[in-house]
Structures are given as structure tokens and as C-alpha cells.
Scaffold this motif. Structure first.
Motif, PDB file in Angstrom:
ATOM      1  N   ARG A 424       0.815  -1.216   0.000  1.00 51.37           N
ATOM      2  CA  ARG A 424       0.000   0.000   0.000  1.00 51.37           C
ATOM      3  C   ARG A 424       0.847   1.264   0.000  1.00 51.37           C
ATOM      4  N   VAL A 425       2.109   1.190   0.439  1.00 52.59           N
ATOM      5  CA  VAL A 425       3.000   2.347   0.413  1.00 52.59           C
ATOM      6  C   VAL A 425       3.713   2.444  -0.928  1.00 52.59           C
ATOM      7  N   TYR A 426       4.216   1.333  -1.431  1.00 55.15           N
ATOM      8  CA  TYR A 426       4.998   1.320  -2.669  1.00 55.15           C
ATOM      9  C   TYR A 426       4.101   1.288  -3.899  1.00 55.15           C
ATOM     10  N   ASP A 456      12.535  -5.320  -6.665  1.00 54.12           N
ATOM     11  CA  ASP A 456      12.863  -3.947  -7.021  1.00 54.12           C
ATOM     12  C   ASP A 456      14.097  -3.522  -6.248  1.00 54.12           C
ATOM     13  N   ALA A 457      14.659  -2.405  -6.654  1.00 58.01           N
ATOM     14  CA  ALA A 457      15.910  -1.917  -6.075  1.00 58.01           C
ATOM     15  C   ALA A 457      15.738  -1.390  -4.666  1.00 58.01           C
ATOM     16  N   ASN A 458      14.517  -1.034  -4.259  1.00 61.52           N
ATOM     17  CA  ASN A 458      14.294  -0.447  -2.945  1.00 61.52           C
ATOM     18  C   ASN A 458      13.766  -1.449  -1.932  1.00 61.52           C
ATOM     19  N   THR A 472      22.240  -2.703   1.055  1.00 66.79           N
ATOM     20  CA  THR A 472      22.603  -3.695   0.051  1.00 66.79           C
ATOM     21  C   THR A 472      22.505  -3.092  -1.342  1.00 66.79           C
ATOM     22  N   THR A 473      23.572  -3.216  -2.128  1.00 70.03           N
ATOM     23  CA  THR A 473      23.609  -2.616  -3.467  1.00 70.03           C
ATOM     24  C   THR A 473      23.506  -3.642  -4.579  1.00 70.03           C
ATOM     25  N   SER A 474      23.670  -4.931  -4.267  1.00 71.37           N
ATOM     26  CA  SER A 474      23.558  -5.959  -5.304  1.00 71.37           C
ATOM     27  C   SER A 474      23.256  -7.294  -4.650  1.00 71.37           C
ATOM     28  N   GLN A 498      22.479  -9.065  -9.407  1.00 71.54           N
ATOM     29  CA  GLN A 498      21.370  -8.158  -9.656  1.00 71.54           C
ATOM     30  C   GLN A 498      21.706  -6.824  -9.021  1.00 71.54           C
ATOM     31  N   ALA A 499      21.828  -5.784  -9.827  1.00 70.74           N
ATOM     32  CA  ALA A 499      22.171  -4.465  -9.311  1.00 70.74           C
ATOM     33  C   ALA A 499      20.940  -3.827  -8.681  1.00 70.74           C
TER      34      ALA A 499
END
Length: 872
Positions: A424-426, A456-458, A472-474, A498-499
Motif C-alpha cells: 500500500r505504500v509502494y 525492485d531496487a528499494n 545492500t547494493t547488489s 542483480q544491481a
């Protein structure tokens, strides 16, 4: 009774005290009076600690139940016979006539006498002749006719030895530890009965006054014990106490079937010293070899008087063969307040797993709101299980988490998944999948697999629980096949990433093969080094990709003496590429052949000294390391997996200032370093270690990465490391890097650690990286009283004028329960928004914990923090 059987029954004369049974018993205290009809079951193996509420509770109940079973068949009556100091026979009237060996008379009734000498060879008592039963009631008891008469060697247990129950070491708040550890008797199957007096008939006999019945690991004491031969029942009354390793039962009365496998204790109180646990039951029944029942049972690890928490059940049935227990009307109360109730509960009572709900956890954070997790454990098979956890996030919705585990003869693996539909936030579905596997195939082959993917990245920034997860970046996706045999090792790898966020794509290894070996020459002081790599680099998009072959053989000579060493080494490195989509003007197959020469040398000096009256040994260890690598133009080479190494003290003695094979740094340099140590002369403990070193360059470093410039300085930064044990309670360590050209500090880390015990901890740390990082990190755990502790951490970025993470809270901890309340504020990743969370955890030791598990947060944030909340 048949005449033959009657002929074997000893006769007792109520008027003659010379051979009264009580005299024999008192005279031969701790003596062997006969054997059981069958051997007792062996004690169960120590039960493995289970982290789940049902497992922990049932384990202690099962220890109680098996303890009753291990009593065996309870107090056995004595078999008529003689001990090594007395000879008895039946006279013409059928009464026993006993005489001391070597002359003398029988002891007076009620007068103790010393036990017989250990190791005395038993003598078989002659069978008494057939005789009629006495017409008047006898005051002595008749033993079972089937029990063979034996002699009575001493059975006094040794004070120490294997199998002795250790004295419990618990806080005084939980009650005093037992002053005398329980020492099991010899495991010979013999029953030892001691009493002050005995009376009875041929069918019934009574032992009274400090009665003790001991067999192997069990010992029963009572004021009175009555044995009925017809029903094969022994009844104990008055201060009944049963002890065996790990279990003690007390109560006013109890009974057992002698040759059966059943019995009961009324109004029983039990203790499990190993777990600091205790409880009461209105009745404990051993129904048969498989079933045990407890009526109105209570369990706790708190002191017996006014326990802080209890678990109660109206009825508990334990089925040992199936390894399952059931309970009715189960309630867990804390400070007399009910926390949990269920009308029916089924649980495992041994190491066999069982499906069921686990303890829920709850918490709250500003990012996701209130949280509640209710895990369900599914025992799929002996080698497979799963945990399914619905997680309610007030702001985001319902998340479903799952973890599947399996174990085979060669492999073990974990598959985890998280799914949050329509966050509900994203505004989108969120998910995370991870798989970990380790395998071993024979003595040399192994596998290691790690596969991870996020929606997703976030994902970690929004749903991660710690700063490290949020940063975490990858995510790695990797599969390894390894071969190790002596000095040889071979690695086959497939790897991708996965970046996440703005991180640029990382090259994939599809695949990679690495061979490595160090082969010492048995006849000469030579060691041959072999290294080879073949790898295929791939990436989505238009970036250059291709193959790389890297061969790196070498040989070193190991020359050394008691106070010196010299190690010359010669290597050659050959690297070749086969590139796809090369950049304009870039060769499709560039290669490089580079010789590498090095000379490592050092000396050892030492002297005796003292500081503050403590004798010490000081060492002085100078070291010189020369490295020569000719320059090779590598600007046309791609950069697949190569970066510059972080410069520190260990970097002074490396052959390459880069990681990976895309760059081999040129060098004509010598590193000079010195280390001194102060060692305790008596213990050998290192009290202080200080190292200082620097590289002196004889030419510029022309091999660089894209975007960098040639390094023309003649000296490296001066690097130092110091570690000192200021006292047994505190230590200081520091790493410092100073640039002589700019006369400024490049890096610095200063740490101070003070720890008296598990409740007095103080950590201070300062981190500095010129132009990037200035951070202060302080953490502490400190007692406010005997049971209350304060805990806190503050990680502050001076350069950003921002708190990266801060938490503070209190912890109450005593012998049977603990509670923690922690408030936390932290940054969701680098440059992310701040998040606030409150954690509350209640721990009922030996049972379960309720609330958010914050141990990892505290262990990561407070160096030296190690909780002792769970009784093992």
C-alpha cells in the motif's frame, strides 16, 4: 505355593532377634541383596536444545517422564542370603541362624555396622531346608522365590567419577545450588537396600527408618517402604525422594510395580537441575513402558517460591514410542497474567520434529507500522521441513514469508521466499527469493550455491531490518564446484549479480575456472606456485565482453635461521583476452606477459624487560620487502573485475596493488617495516603490538585504472597499527595512515574496548577517511542494579552532521526471565530516509520469547555483547 517353592523361602523367628532381617540390613548398609529380574533401561541421551516453544516445554516434561521410567521397577525387596562377614542357615525349626565368620555374635538390633569390604568374592548361600510356615505372624519380610541368593559386597559409591551430576551454577536468585552432586552407583544391575528396621510376613514386609533403595543411576529414599509379593507392588510413604542424573522427585507418597513398568507419585514436586527447571504435579503416572501421564502439572524455571512465570496443564500424556505428547487446557502465565491459552496442544517430546505453530513476534517501526508475525512449522519428512510465516505490516499489508530446508547424505539447502502483494505504500507487488546450498561428494568434491533475487531496487531499503541490509547494493547469484586435494585446489564458478539502486551493472562470470597449488620441493628449500584462471565475462547491454586467460606460475626459495629469513621469489604473469564488441581502436585479442621478482627478508630480536613489576619479553622484528615489476601498457585492456586495493599495512607486502587480473601494477620499490611486541613472560600473552611501515618508490606507477592519473610520489603513505591490552578488562587498537607529501592524515581508526563482564561493556570508536568519512561510534551496556541494565549505541557522521543509527533501552534479566525495551532510529541506506522503531521482547527462559528478537541488533551494535538469556 508349591512345596518346592516353600522349601526355598527363608524362615523368620519373631522371637529371635539374632537373625532378624533388619539386623542384616543395618549391618550391611549399601550391600547387594539381589538382582532385578531384568536390567533397567539405559538412560536416554541428552536431549538437544530446541528453540521452539513446544520443543523446549515438552523436552523438560519428557525428562520428567523418562526419569520415572528410569526408576526402573522401583524399590525391590531384599533377597535372603549372607554377606561376606556372616554365614546364615536355617535350623531345624525353619528359623535363620546367623554367625559371624570367624566367630562372634550377631549385632544388636538397630546398631549400624560397617559395610563389607569392596571386592569381596560373593559366596552363594545354601538353600534352607523345607519347613512349615510359622503359625504366628512374622515380623520379617519374605523375598521373591525367583530371586537368587547372593552375597553382599560393598556398594558405597565413589565421591567422583563418570556420570556424576555436576553441581548447578545458577544465580542465587534462583535458589541455592545443590551442595552435594548426585553420584550414580555402579551400573551392575544389583539392587541395594538400606533401612533401620524391617518387619512383616512372608507375603508382606515393611522397611522403615531411612529407607534407601538404589539401583544403577536411581536412588529412592523414604520413611517407609511396603512390599506386597502377591501384587508385586512396592509403596513408599513419608518424605519420598527419587534422585537420578538430571532429575529429582519429592512427595509424600508413591508406588511402583516391581517387575512391571508402571508406577505413580502423588502430590509430586520435580526438579531438573541441568535446566534449572522445576514443577509440581498432582499425580505422575507411568502407565506402561510407552505412556506417562501428568495430572494438574506445572512447569517453570523460576524459584519455587512465587515464580514469575509458569506453564500449567490439566493433563499431559507422553507417548515415548511415537515421540509425541498431548496436553489439555494449557496456560502460560507471567506475573499471574495469562499470556497464552489453548484447550489442546500436541508437541514433540524428543528430537523428532513435529508440525505446529511457533511463538509469535511483534514490533513497530515508522517505515511499516505495527508488525505481527505468526510462524507455522511444518515437519514434511525426517530430512525436510518448512516454516511459513504470515507477517502483518499495518501500513503495507499482509506479507507471506516461507523457508524450506532439506538435508540429504551429500547436500543441505535452504529455499526462502517473501511476498507482499500490492504494497500500500509502494503501490506494487514486492517479493524476494533466496536459495542456499552446500554439498560434499566424497573427500575432495564440494558445491556451494547462492541464488538471490528481489522485485525492485528499494526492497531492502523499505523492508530491511538493519542498516547493513538497507545498504545492500547488489544480490549475488552464484554456483561453485570445488575440488581440493592436498596442495591442489580447483574452482568452477558461474556468477551473476542483480544491481540495486543506482549501482551500475557488474560483469557476470559465465563461467570461471581457477586452478591453484603451492608445491614444496621435498629435497630443496623451494616451493613451486601455480595459478591459472580462465573466465568468460558477460553483461547485458553494449559493454565490451569476452574471455580472459590468466596464468601466474612462480617459484620461491625459503631460507631461514633461528633469527632471520630470506625468501626470494620469481614469477611470470601471462594474460590474454578474446573480446566481443571491442571499443573503437581496441584490439580484439590483447595480451600481456609480465615478469615479477620479489625478495622478502626479516630479522627477529628479543630481550627481557619489565613494566610495572611484570616481567615481559620485547621483540623487534624489522622487515624489508623488495618488488620489481616492469611496466607494460595496459590502457587498452578492459576492466572486468579489477579495482585498486585499499592501502593498509598488509598491502606493503603484496605483489599487485590491484585486485583481479585486468591490471598488473608496475613496481620498483622497497617496503620497510618494523614490528615490536611485548609478551608476558609467564603466560606468553601479547600485551602490545605496534607496527610501522612505508614503501619507497624508485619510479612512477604508470599502470592505472580509467579516470586515474599516474602516481609520481616517491613514498607511500606511512601506515601504522597498534593493539594493546591495557589491562585484563580494556584494550586499545588503532590504525593510522599519514601522507608525507600533503602532511595530512589520510585514514585513521581508533578503538577502545572496556569489558569487565557480560554486564559492563563500553566501546568508543572514531573513523576517519579524508574527504569522505568522519564518524563517531559509541556503545555501552551497563548495570543499573542487580538485574537492570542500560544499553545504548550512537553512530554519528560528523561530515554529514547526521545520526546514522542510534538506539537506547533497558534490559531486565534474572535467572528465569528477561525483558528488553529498545527504541531505535536509523537511516535506510546511504542517503535514505530515517526510520524509527520500538522493540519489546519478553524472554521466559527455558520456554520461549515473546516480541521482537533484538539479539542480533545488540550483538552487532555493542561489541562484546553476548546474552545468556536462554538456559542451555
Amino acid at each position: 505355593m508349591s512345596p518346592a517353592a516353600a522349601a526355598e523361602q527363608p524362615k523368620f523367628d519373631a522371637k529371635r532377634k539374632l537373625c532378624d532381617f533388619s539386623q542384616l540390613t543395618v549391618r550391611a548398609r549399601h550391600a547387594d541383596l539381589g538382582r532385578y529380574g531384568k536390567s533397567a533401561p539405559a538412560p536416554p541421551a541428552q536431549r538437544q536444545q530446541r528453540e521452539k516453544i513446544l520443543g523446549k516445554t515438552s523436552k523438560h516434561l519428557y525428562s520428567l517422564a523418562t526419569g520415572l521410567a528410569l526408576v526402573g521397577l522401583a524399590p525391590y525387596p531384599a533377597t535372603a542370603g549372607t554377606d561376606s562377614a556372616w554365614v546364615c542357615h536355617a535350623d531345624a525349626t525353619g528359623a535363620w541362624d546367623c554367625q559371624r565368620k570367624g566367630g562372634g555374635s550377631a549385632p544388636a538390633a538397630g546398631t549400624p555396622a560397617a559395610a563389607t569390604t569392596p571386592g569381596t568374592s560373593p559366596a552363594v548361600t545354601p538353600k534352607p531346608p523345607a519347613a512349615a510356615l510359622p503359625s504366628t505372624p512374622s515380623t520379617a519380610a519374605a523375598p521373591r522365590a525367583s530371586a537368587p541368593a547372593t552375597a553382599m559386597p560393598s556398594a558405597a559409591p565413589a565421591a567422583t567419577g563418570a556420570g556424576a551430576e555436576p553441581t548447578a551454577r545458577r544465580p542465587t536468585a534462583c535458589g541455592p545450588a545443590p551442595t552435594t552432586p548426585f553420584v550414580p552407583g555402579p551400573a551392575d544391575g544389583l539392587t541395594r537396600i538400606n533401612a533401620d528396621q524391617s518387619s512383616g510376613t512372608q507375603q508382606h514386609f515393611v522397611l522403615s527408618g531411612n529407607v534407601e533403595v538404589a539401583r544403577d543411576n536411581q536412588r529412592l529414599r523414604a520413611d517407609h517402604v511396603i512390599y506386597d509379593q502377591a501384587s508385586d507392588r512396592a509403596t513408599a510413604e513419608g518424605h519420598v525422594r527419587l534422585r537420578q542424573p538430571g532429575l529429582q522427585i519429592t512427595g509424600p507418597s508413591g508406588h511402583v510395580q516391581v517387575h512391571g513398568d508402571s508406577g505413580a507419585f502423588d502430590q509430586a514436586h520435580y526438579e531438573l537441575p541441568r535446566y534449572n527447571a522445576r514443577g509440581d504435579a498432582a499425580r505422575i503416572e507411568k502407565l506402561d513402558s510407552d505412556r506417562t501421564r501428568l495430572q494438574q502439572a506445572i512447569y517453570t524455571t523460576c524459584p519455587a517460591q512465587n515464580p514469575a512465570w509458569i506453564l500449567s496443564a490439566s493433563k499431559v500424556d507422553l507417548y515415548q514410542r511415537e515421540g509425541i505428547g498431548t496436553a489439555r487446557n494449557v496456560t502460560v502465565r507471567f506475573q499471574h497474567v495469562p499470556l497464552f491459552y489453548t484447550p489442546y496442544l500436541s508437541f514433540p517430546i524428543d528430537n523428532r520434529r513435529k508440525s505446529g505453530f511457533l511463538a509469535p513476534s511483534a514490533g513497530s517501526s515508522g517505515n511499516s507500522g505495527a508488525e505481527l508475525s505468526i510462524p507455522y512449522y511444518w515437519n514434511i519428512a525426517p530430512n525436510q521441513d518448512a516454516t511459513i510465516t504470515p507477517r502483518i505490516l499495518a501500513k503495507r499489508g499482509l506479507q507471506l514469508n516461507g523457508e524450506y530446508r532439506y538435508l540429504t547424505s551429500n547436500t543441505r539447502g535452504i529455499l526462502g521466499a517473501e511476498y507482499l502483494p500490492n504494497d500500500r505504500v509502494y503501490g506494487k507487488d514486492r517479493w524476494l527469493v533466496g536459495y542456499q546450498q552446500q554439498g560434499s561428494y566424497g573427500p575432495h568434491w564440494s558445491t556451494n550455491v547462492s541464488l538471490n533475487s528481489a522485485s525492485d531496487a528499494n526492497y531492502f531499503r523499505d523492508l530491511g531490518q538493519t542498516l547493513s541490509l538497507a545498504s545492500t547494493t547488489s544480490l549475488e547469484r552464484r554456483a561453485d564446484l570445488s575440488y581440493n586435494n592436498g596442495p591442489w585446489s580447483v574452482l568452477g564458478r558461474v556468477q551473476n549479480f542483480q544491481a540495486l539502486g543506482t549501482t551500475s551493472g557488474t560483469y557476470a562470470r559465465l563461467p570461471q575456472l581457477v586452478v591453484n597449488a603451492d608445491l614444496p620441493d621435498p629435497n630443496r628449500p623451494l616451493t613451486y606456485h601455480i595459478y591459472g584462471e580462465a573466465v568468460r565475462f558477460g553483461q547485458n547491454g553494449s559493454a565490451v565482453t569476452g574471455d580472459r586467460l590468466d596464468l601466474y606460475p612462480g617459484v620461491s626459495m625459503n631460507l631461514h635461521g633461528p633469527a632471520w629469513y630470506v625468501t626470494p621469489k620469481a614469477s611470470v604473469r601471462f594474460t590474454q583476452y578474446a573480446l566481443d564488441n571491442p571499443a573503437p581502436g581496441q584490439a580484439a585479442s590483447p595480451d600481456r606477459t609480465t615478469p615479477i621478482l620479489s625478495l622478502d627478508s626479516g630479522l627477529y630480536f628479543e630481550r627481557d624487560t619489565a613494566f610495572g613489576g611484570h616481567p615481559l619479553v620485547q621483540t623487534l622484528e624489522p622487515r624489508l620487502y623488495y618488488l620489481y615489476v616492469p611496466y607494460t601498457n595496459q590502457s587498452a585492456f578492459p576492466v572486468f573485475d579489477t579495482t585498486a586495493l585499499d592501502f593498509r599495512f598488509a598491502q606493503l607486502f603484496r605483489e599487485n596493488r590491484f585486485t583481479g587480473a585486468d591490471r598488473q601494477g608496475d613496481a620498483n620499490q622497497v617496503a620497510a617495516a618494523v614490528t615490536t611486541r611485548f609478551l608476558d613472560s609467564r603466560s606468553g600473552q601479547e600485551r602490545l603490538r605496534a607496527s610501522l611501515g612505508e614503501i619507497f618508490y624508485f619510479r612512477d606507477r604508470r599502470v592505472i585504472l580509467p579516470g586515474e592519473s599516474v602516481d609520481r610520489s616517491s613514498r607511500s603513505a606511512l601506515v601504522s597499527e597498534v593493539a594493546a591490552a591495557v589491562s585484563q578488562r580494556s584494550s586499545v587498537s588503532t590504525a593510522w595512515q599519514w601522507d608525507p607529501s600533503s602532511r595530512q592524515t589520510d585514514k585513521a581508526v581508533l578503538r577502545y574496548h572496556y569489558q569487565v563482564d557480560q554486564r559492563r561493556i563500553l566501546n568508543l570508536e572514531y573513523r576517519y577517511l579524508r574527504g569522505y568519512v568522519k564518524q563517531v561510534d559509541a556503545s555501552a551496556l551497563w548495570p543499573l542494579s542487580r538485574s537492570w541494565n542500560a544499553l545504548a549505541r550512537w553512530n554519528y557522521s560528523v561530515s554529514d552532521n547526521k545520526t546514522l543509527e542510534a538506539f537506547a533501552g533497558v534490559e531486565y534479566n534474572n535467572c528465569c526471565w528477561a525483558v528488553r525495551v529498545v527504541g531505535r532510529r536509523y537511516v535506510n541506506g546511504f542517503g535514505g530516509a530515517e526510520n524509527t522503531a520500538i522493540y519489546l521482547q519478553l524472554v521466559l527462559k527455558g520456554l520461549t520469547s515473546v516480541g521482537t528478537h533484538v539479539e542480533q541488533l545488540l550483538e552487532r551494535g555493542i561489541l562484546g555483547y553476548g546474552n545468556d538469556l536462554y538456559v542451555q
